[in-house]
Design an enzyme around this catalytic site. Structure first.
Site, short mmCIF file in Angstrom:
data_model
loop_
_atom_site.label_atom_id
_atom_site.label_comp_id
_atom_site.label_asym_id
_atom_site.label_seq_id
_atom_site.Cartn_x
_atom_site.Cartn_y
_atom_site.Cartn_z
N CYS A 1 9.60 0.95 -3.76
CA CYS A 1 9.84 1.63 -3.08
C CYS A 1 8.57 2.70 -1.59
O CYS A 1 9.33 2.68 -0.80
CB CYS A 1 10.89 3.03 -4.33
N CYS B 1 8.42 2.98 -8.48
CA CYS B 1 8.61 1.44 -7.92
C CYS B 1 7.54 1.11 -6.59
O CYS B 1 7.14 1.65 -6.16
CB CYS B 1 10.51 1.61 -7.28
#
Length: 123
Positions: A46, A43
């Site tokens: 993230c 991600c």
């Protein structure tokens, strides 16, 4: 020694166990896509948010708990029936939340150090 406890878990069951073992404590949870062997999450948001969130952890309340939870592989996360989405009502990663309250920062909100600090410092 840190003034808070950090717990690292992977998956919904481990998250629930970590929470139940710390009932009554002020719990903050950070949800991220799984990391690969090199320590990089699938991600991209993230990857961007983690150093910002970690940079504000000195503001966590005394005696609180910070749970770092990897939500799983991308395919599992994208499944709308996964336990994180169904039970915890997560809509995206990264998500930072104060457990048991409506306080939640989702995706790009986790890029803002001032918002993260506010979550850690406000009652």
């Amino acid at each position: 020694m840190a003034h808070y406890e950090e717990v690292n878990v992977r998956g919904y069951d481990e998250f629930c166990q970590a929470v139940s073992e710390r009932k009554g404590k002020d719990i903050f949870a950070y949800f991220s896509g799984d990391k690969d062997a090199s320590g990089k999450s699938w991600c991209p948001d993230c990857v961007t948010a983690e150093p910002i969130v970690r940079g504000q952890m000195s503001h966590l309340p005394e005696g609180s708990v910070f749970i770092y939870c990897q939500v799983g592989e991308r395919a599992y996360w994208k499944d709308s029936t996964n336990a994180f989405k169904k039970t915890l009502k997560l809509s995206g990663v990264p998500t930072l939340l104060r457990y048991g309250t409506p306080q939640k920062l989702v995706e790009e909100e986790c890029f803002k150090a001032d918002l993260v600090r506010m979550m850690f410092t406000e009652d």
